[in-house]
Design a protein around this motif. Structure first.
Motif, PDB file in Angstrom:
ATOM      1  N   UNK A 137      18.793   2.300 -18.692  1.00 10.24           N
ATOM      2  CA  UNK A 137      18.109   3.016 -18.480  1.00 10.24           C
ATOM      3  C   UNK A 137      16.906   2.115 -19.683  1.00 10.24           C
ATOM      4  N   UNK A 138      17.183   1.396 -20.419  1.00 11.51           N
ATOM      5  CA  UNK A 138      15.757  -0.128 -20.128  1.00 11.51           C
ATOM      6  C   UNK A 138      15.575  -0.471 -19.295  1.00 11.51           C
ATOM      7  N   UNK A 139      16.972  -1.144 -18.516  1.00  6.17           N
ATOM      8  CA  UNK A 139      16.303  -2.287 -17.641  1.00  6.17           C
ATOM      9  C   UNK A 139      15.412  -1.207 -16.429  1.00  6.17           C
ATOM     10  N   UNK A 140      15.933   0.367 -16.480  1.00  3.42           N
ATOM     11  CA  UNK A 140      14.983   1.047 -15.706  1.00  3.42           C
ATOM     12  C   UNK A 140      13.628   0.731 -16.206  1.00  3.42           C
ATOM     13  N   UNK A 141      13.069   1.120 -17.264  1.00  3.74           N
ATOM     14  CA  UNK A 141      12.302   1.294 -17.643  1.00  3.74           C
ATOM     15  C   UNK A 141      10.881  -0.233 -17.662  1.00  3.74           C
ATOM     16  N   UNK A 142      11.720  -0.858 -17.806  1.00 10.18           N
ATOM     17  CA  UNK A 142      11.079  -2.219 -17.682  1.00 10.18           C
ATOM     18  C   UNK A 142      10.145  -2.624 -15.840  1.00 10.18           C
ATOM     19  N   UNK A 143      11.596  -2.599 -15.379  1.00 10.16           N
ATOM     20  CA  UNK A 143      11.151  -2.403 -14.128  1.00 10.16           C
ATOM     21  C   UNK A 143      10.214  -1.850 -13.831  1.00 10.16           C
ATOM     22  N   UNK A 144      10.014   0.124 -13.826  1.00 14.48           N
ATOM     23  CA  UNK A 144       8.914   0.491 -14.066  1.00 14.48           C
ATOM     24  C   UNK A 144       7.434   0.096 -14.326  1.00 14.48           C
ATOM     25  N   UNK A 145       7.829  -0.672 -15.912  1.00 14.35           N
ATOM     26  CA  UNK A 145       6.292  -1.733 -15.585  1.00 14.35           C
ATOM     27  C   UNK A 145       6.208  -0.550 -16.409  1.00 14.35           C
ATOM     28  N   UNK A 146       7.113   0.584 -17.416  1.00  9.99           N
ATOM     29  CA  UNK A 146       6.669   1.651 -18.365  1.00  9.99           C
ATOM     30  C   UNK A 146       6.613   1.418 -19.887  1.00  9.99           C
ATOM     31  N   UNK A 147       5.246   1.311 -20.778  1.00 11.47           N
ATOM     32  CA  UNK A 147       5.383   1.020 -21.220  1.00 11.47           C
ATOM     33  C   UNK A 147       6.115   1.706 -22.763  1.00 11.47           C
ATOM     34  N   UNK A 148       6.584   1.050 -23.479  1.00  9.92           N
ATOM     35  CA  UNK A 148       7.860   1.699 -24.115  1.00  9.92           C
ATOM     36  C   UNK A 148       6.950   2.218 -25.538  1.00  9.92           C
ATOM     37  N   UNK A 149       5.809   2.300 -25.703  1.00  8.81           N
ATOM     38  CA  UNK A 149       5.199   2.964 -27.216  1.00  8.81           C
ATOM     39  C   UNK A 149       5.833   2.614 -28.649  1.00  8.81           C
ATOM     40  N   UNK A 150       6.849   3.744 -27.980  1.00  7.91           N
ATOM     41  CA  UNK A 150       7.718   3.587 -29.700  1.00  7.91           C
ATOM     42  C   UNK A 150       8.342   2.554 -30.133  1.00  7.91           C
ATOM     43  N   UNK A 151       9.154   1.930 -28.663  1.00  2.00           N
ATOM     44  CA  UNK A 151       9.682   1.162 -29.235  1.00  2.00           C
ATOM     45  C   UNK A 151       8.653   0.077 -29.923  1.00  2.00           C
ATOM     46  N   UNK A 152       7.788  -0.712 -29.073  1.00  2.00           N
ATOM     47  CA  UNK A 152       6.800  -1.346 -29.989  1.00  2.00           C
ATOM     48  C   UNK A 152       6.542  -0.846 -31.253  1.00  2.00           C
ATOM     49  N   UNK A 153       5.823   0.289 -31.543  1.00  2.00           N
ATOM     50  CA  UNK A 153       5.633   0.857 -32.186  1.00  2.00           C
ATOM     51  C   UNK A 153       6.335   1.039 -33.242  1.00  2.00           C
ATOM     52  N   UNK A 154       7.948   0.970 -33.353  1.00  2.00           N
ATOM     53  CA  UNK A 154       8.931   0.872 -34.260  1.00  2.00           C
ATOM     54  C   UNK A 154       9.228  -1.033 -34.541  1.00  2.00           C
ATOM     55  N   UNK A 155       8.948  -1.635 -33.910  1.00  2.00           N
ATOM     56  CA  UNK A 155       9.378  -3.192 -34.462  1.00  2.00           C
ATOM     57  C   UNK A 155       8.471  -3.268 -35.102  1.00  2.00           C
ATOM     58  N   UNK A 156       7.083  -2.983 -35.062  1.00  2.00           N
ATOM     59  CA  UNK A 156       6.039  -3.651 -36.018  1.00  2.00           C
ATOM     60  C   UNK A 156       6.420  -2.894 -37.090  1.00  2.00           C
ATOM     61  N   UNK A 157       6.063  -1.345 -36.858  1.00  2.00           N
ATOM     62  CA  UNK A 157       7.454  -0.944 -38.249  1.00  2.00           C
ATOM     63  C   UNK A 157       8.214  -1.584 -39.319  1.00  2.00           C
ATOM     64  N   UNK A 158       8.880  -2.431 -38.166  1.00  2.00           N
ATOM     65  CA  UNK A 158      10.372  -2.911 -39.260  1.00  2.00           C
ATOM     66  C   UNK A 158       9.140  -4.387 -39.850  1.00  2.00           C
ATOM     67  N   UNK A 159       8.597  -4.804 -38.584  1.00  2.00           N
ATOM     68  CA  UNK A 159       8.340  -6.140 -39.147  1.00  2.00           C
ATOM     69  C   UNK A 159       7.686  -6.283 -40.794  1.00  2.00           C
ATOM     70  N   UNK A 160       6.554  -5.048 -40.685  1.00  2.00           N
ATOM     71  CA  UNK A 160       5.572  -4.361 -41.771  1.00  2.00           C
ATOM     72  C   UNK A 160       6.749  -4.708 -43.035  1.00  2.00           C
ATOM     73  N   UNK A 161       7.750  -2.888 -42.868  1.00  2.00           N
ATOM     74  CA  UNK A 161       8.565  -3.078 -43.811  1.00  2.00           C
ATOM     75  C   UNK A 161       9.390  -4.394 -44.281  1.00  2.00           C
ATOM     76  N   UNK A 162       9.763  -5.247 -43.680  1.00  2.00           N
ATOM     77  CA  UNK A 162       9.980  -6.384 -43.721  1.00  2.00           C
ATOM     78  C   UNK A 162       9.274  -7.338 -44.538  1.00  2.00           C
TER      79      UNK A 162
END
Length: 139
Positions: free
Chosen positions: A57-82
């Protein structure tokens, strides 16, 4: 416990619907949670039993070039919380380091207070601090 025979098929069908932008049961987000809801399977089916489908699923998302904004937002939140945790740990360490000095100050003041009380009880002269220092008049 073996998974239902059509569980993998339901996940693949749900994956196709989400990637086509026509979700029926979820909000269509490009996340494992949305995929699980769309396929009507528990999330752990994707994170534990069918990790290959999750990776696909994630590979197909990357292949399509779709931006997984949820993942990026969650990673930013995790970095901020750390960072917040690191700051709080630093503050906690400083507070713990301050405690012995504060305990010594309280002990010293308690000792001095007791000495003043003893002097007063023995008839010594103790001059109390005034309750309030009068303010100087302004010109």
């Amino acid at each position: 416990m073996t998974p239902e025979p059509d569980e993998r098929a339901r996940i693949r069908t749900a994956m196709d619907r989400i990637l086509a932008g026509t979700p029926e049961h979820s909000n269509g987000a490009l996340t494992v949670v949305a995929l699980a809801i769309e396929a009507d399977v528990p999330r752990n089916a994707l994170t534990q039993r069918h990790t290959d489908l999750k990776d696909e699923f994630y590979q197909r998302i990357r292949e399509r070039g779709a931006d997984n904004g949820d993942e990026a937002r969650l990673r930013a939140t995790i970095a901020k919380l750390r960072q917040t945790i690191a700051n709080k740990n630093k503050e906690l360490a400083q507070l713990r380091a301050d405690v012995p000095a504060l305990v010594r100050a309280v002990n010293q003041l308690t000792l001095e207070n007791q000495q003043l009380r003893d002097m007063h009880a023995d008839g010594g002269v103790v001059v109390p601090f005034p309750d309030r220092v009068p303010a100087r008049p302004r010109d």
